[in-house]
Design a protein around this motif. Structure first.
Motif, short mmCIF file in Angstrom:
data_model
loop_
_atom_site.label_atom_id
_atom_site.label_comp_id
_atom_site.label_asym_id
_atom_site.label_seq_id
_atom_site.Cartn_x
_atom_site.Cartn_y
_atom_site.Cartn_z
N ASP A 234 44.14 48.48 -3.59
CA ASP A 234 44.92 48.05 -2.44
C ASP A 234 46.29 47.59 -2.93
O ASP A 234 46.40 46.82 -3.88
CB ASP A 234 44.23 46.88 -1.72
N GLN A 235 47.33 48.07 -2.27
CA GLN A 235 48.69 47.74 -2.69
C GLN A 235 49.44 47.12 -1.52
O GLN A 235 49.19 47.44 -0.36
CB GLN A 235 49.43 48.98 -3.16
N ASP A 236 50.39 46.25 -1.87
CA ASP A 236 51.26 45.68 -0.86
C ASP A 236 52.25 46.76 -0.40
O ASP A 236 52.66 47.60 -1.20
CB ASP A 236 52.05 44.49 -1.43
#
Length: 63
Positions: free
Chosen positions: A56-58
């Motif tokens: 999961d990435q910003d």
């Protein structure tokens, strides 16, 4: 020495056992293929996604 005595067999303990595909007969080198005794092309189970690692990435600012 006794001439009737059997000669000692020298076996390399580090040698890898050769494994062939049950379907097509080709020699296998992939560890998963060697365990299943089926080549990647002959194996009915899909092999994609085993090494996949999703993170999961910003979100990128400004997009």
């Amino acid at each position: 020495m006794d001439s009737r005595r059997q000669k000692t067999l020298l076996i390399d303990p580090g040698a890898r056992v050769r494994v062939w595909c049950k379907e097509c007969g080709r020699e296998l080198s992939d560890p998963i293929s060697r365990q299943r005794q089926l080549g990647a092309e002959c194996d009915p189970e899909p092999r994609t996604g085993y090494d996949r690692h999703d993170v999961d990435q910003d979100p990128i600012p400004g997009l």
